[in-house]
Design an enzyme around this catalytic site. Structure first.
Site, PDB file in Angstrom:
ATOM      1  N   ARG A 156     -15.711  15.544  59.710  1.00 47.34           N
ATOM      2  CA  ARG A 156     -15.413  14.204  60.187  1.00 47.34           C
ATOM      3  C   ARG A 156     -15.856  13.214  59.124  1.00 47.34           C
ATOM      4  O   ARG A 156     -16.413  13.589  58.106  1.00 47.34           O
ATOM      5  CB  ARG A 156     -16.110  13.930  61.519  1.00 47.34           C
ATOM      6  CG  ARG A 156     -17.493  14.550  61.606  1.00 47.34           C
ATOM      7  CD  ARG A 156     -18.489  13.747  62.332  1.00 47.34           C
ATOM      8  NE  ARG A 156     -18.566  12.382  61.891  1.00 47.34           N
ATOM      9  CZ  ARG A 156     -19.281  11.976  60.834  1.00 47.34           C
ATOM     10  NH1 ARG A 156     -19.956  12.836  60.093  1.00 47.34           N
ATOM     11  NH2 ARG A 156     -19.315  10.708  60.501  1.00 47.34           N
ATOM     12  N   ALA A 168     -14.123   9.383  57.566  1.00 41.08           N
ATOM     13  CA  ALA A 168     -12.814   9.059  56.989  1.00 41.08           C
ATOM     14  C   ALA A 168     -12.631   9.608  55.568  1.00 41.08           C
ATOM     15  O   ALA A 168     -11.632  10.293  55.290  1.00 41.08           O
ATOM     16  CB  ALA A 168     -12.593   7.545  57.028  1.00 41.08           C
ATOM     17  N   ASP A 215     -12.993   3.141  59.280  1.00 46.41           N
ATOM     18  CA  ASP A 215     -11.929   4.127  59.160  1.00 46.41           C
ATOM     19  C   ASP A 215     -10.633   3.491  58.676  1.00 46.41           C
ATOM     20  O   ASP A 215      -9.790   4.171  58.096  1.00 46.41           O
ATOM     21  CB  ASP A 215     -11.706   4.816  60.503  1.00 46.41           C
ATOM     22  CG  ASP A 215     -12.817   5.798  60.813  1.00 46.41           C
ATOM     23  OD1 ASP A 215     -12.599   7.004  60.629  1.00 46.41           O
ATOM     24  OD2 ASP A 215     -13.917   5.369  61.214  1.00 46.41           O
ATOM     25  N   ARG A 243      -5.596  13.447  62.665  1.00 49.14           N
ATOM     26  CA  ARG A 243      -6.296  12.337  63.336  1.00 49.14           C
ATOM     27  C   ARG A 243      -5.643  11.053  62.847  1.00 49.14           C
ATOM     28  O   ARG A 243      -5.458  10.877  61.645  1.00 49.14           O
ATOM     29  CB  ARG A 243      -7.801  12.344  63.038  1.00 49.14           C
ATOM     30  CG  ARG A 243      -8.523  13.560  63.600  1.00 49.14           C
ATOM     31  CD  ARG A 243     -10.033  13.386  63.580  1.00 49.14           C
ATOM     32  NE  ARG A 243     -10.463  12.391  64.558  1.00 49.14           N
ATOM     33  CZ  ARG A 243     -11.716  11.921  64.651  1.00 49.14           C
ATOM     34  NH1 ARG A 243     -12.638  12.347  63.797  1.00 49.14           N
ATOM     35  NH2 ARG A 243     -12.036  11.030  65.568  1.00 49.14           N
ATOM     36  N   ASN A 254     -13.499   1.023  63.448  1.00 45.68           N
ATOM     37  CA  ASN A 254     -14.621   1.926  63.194  1.00 45.68           C
ATOM     38  C   ASN A 254     -14.999   2.593  64.511  1.00 45.68           C
ATOM     39  O   ASN A 254     -14.441   2.285  65.568  1.00 45.68           O
ATOM     40  CB  ASN A 254     -15.807   1.163  62.592  1.00 45.68           C
ATOM     41  CG  ASN A 254     -16.871   2.098  62.037  1.00 45.68           C
ATOM     42  OD1 ASN A 254     -16.562   3.023  61.276  1.00 45.68           O
ATOM     43  ND2 ASN A 254     -18.117   1.897  62.409  1.00 45.68           N
ATOM     44  N   LYS A 255     -15.960   3.489  64.454  1.00 45.63           N
ATOM     45  CA  LYS A 255     -16.390   4.245  65.627  1.00 45.63           C
ATOM     46  C   LYS A 255     -16.610   3.334  66.828  1.00 45.63           C
ATOM     47  O   LYS A 255     -17.183   2.250  66.701  1.00 45.63           O
ATOM     48  CB  LYS A 255     -17.678   5.011  65.295  1.00 45.63           C
ATOM     49  CG  LYS A 255     -18.222   5.835  66.430  1.00 45.63           C
ATOM     50  CD  LYS A 255     -17.310   6.981  66.779  1.00 45.63           C
ATOM     51  CE  LYS A 255     -17.875   7.798  67.949  1.00 45.63           C
ATOM     52  NZ  LYS A 255     -16.982   8.898  68.302  1.00 45.63           N
TER      53      LYS A 255
END
Length: 343
Positions: free
Chosen positions: A51, A53, A232, A89, A242-243
């Site tokens: 995981r 980016a 990301d 993804r 982002n997360k």
């Protein structure tokens, strides 16, 4: 002597395939997963074995090399495998960018595994140097002494180098800044508690884990002087994906007068998208929310919402720290087209 690499390494390219450190099992177990087919790499990306980016971009690039090995003499099969990899993804642009870059070379020079692996290795080397430049540029923005809050994992487990936001922290500490890092646990996969805390503590950096819901508390108590996170994807106007949970941190930082920095390579900048509304947001299995380490924590039958990312509006971002320097608002002017990294 300072090095641009990290003692932590999340991937290995070997004669028998791509080996990935299974990040779902850290910190309890360091287990490596062998990927010998492009489908193995795509699955590892989807299932969060690997995981981050920049790193899933590197993994996707090596996945193309595996496709060339498997489908030697069949360019159409390589093309199909590449499409499966680039869409494994959807939110992080680095994955499609890296796969497209390798494929562009193969279309020019031939569908050879050696060419694909060489280009993947070049991408990894570039990311290592990119992380270093991000760290150097961002270190000067960190407090000389004080607390820095970060979210998710943005270190050597998410990149081919020292990391993006974590790289900023690493370089600041190396320069003598006396920092205490507050790492949000980052629900639902706990990348902050499991991965960021593991990485930073191994390097002797002062790190404290907090739950996501404690961010407002530590800011209110004056324990945080800066927030630095990864990205990301960054849209042309400076909106940042982002997360999940990043947007809330940005709102809290603004309410408390704390600078909110985003650290990302230019390969994460997507100038084809006008703003954050156009960024595709991945929605993952709700079981990742209703379970923790396989244990059910929600009542059976109760649904769960699980967007993996959120979008932070550009007006909440103090600056974007890139491998080409620090960019300040207005981002429509400071993220110009000619500066973007093209596939």
């Amino acid at each position: 002597m300072e090095t641009k690499s990290s003692a932590v390494r999340a991937y290995r390219w070997e004669p028998d395939g791509l080996w990935l450190l299974d990040q779902r099992r850290l910190p309890a177990e360091e287990r490596w997963v062998a990927c010998r087919r492009p489908e193995d790499v795509a699955r590892a990306i989807r299932e969060m074995v690997v995981r981050g980016a920049p790193l899933i971009g590197v993994a996707g690039a090596y996945g193309v090399a595996l496709a060339c090995r498997l489908h030697a003499g069949d360019p159409d099969a390589v093309e199909r495998a590449a499409e499966q990899l680039r869409t494994a993804r959807p939110t992080a642009i680095n994955l499609a960018w890296a796969v497209d870059r390798v494929m562009a070379r193969l279309r020019r020079e031939g569908y050879a595994a050696e060419l694909a692996a060489e280009e993947a290795g070049r991408l990894a080397d570039e990311d290592q140097h990119s992380c270093w430049r991000i760290g150097e540029a961002g270190a000067t923005l960190m407090p000389v002494e004080g607390g820095v809050l970060t979210h998710c994992n943005t270190g050597a487990l998410a990149t081919a180098g020292i990391g993006t936001a974590a790289g900023v922290i690493r370089r600041a500490v190396a320069r003598g800044h006396r920092l205490r890092v507050y790492a949000t646990e980052t629900r639902p996969y706990l990348q902050g508690a499991r991965l960021t805390a593991w990485e930073l503590s191994r390097e002797g950096i002062d790190v404290t884990v907090i739950t996501d819901g404690m961010a407002g508390y530590v800011m209110q108590k004056g324990l945080v002087q800066a927030v630095v996170v990864g990205a990301d994807r960054v849209a042309r106007n400076g909106d940042v994906a982002n997360k999940i949970g990043t947007y809330g941190l940005a709102v809290l930082a603004r309410a408390h007068g704390i600078p909110f920095y985003v650290a990302a390579p230019y390969s994460s900048v997507d100038l084809s998208l006008p703003d954050g509304d156009a960024i595709p947001i991945e929605h993952r299995d709700p079981a990742e929310v209703t379970q923790v380490a396989g244990v059910e924590v929600a009542p059976p039958g109760v649904p769960a919402l699980h967007p993996a990312f959120d979008v932070t509006p550009a007006h909440l971002v103090t600056a974007i720290i890139t491998d080409r320097g620090v960019r300040y608002p207005p981002y429509l002017r400071s993220l110009p087209l000619e500066e973007a990294t093209a596939p």
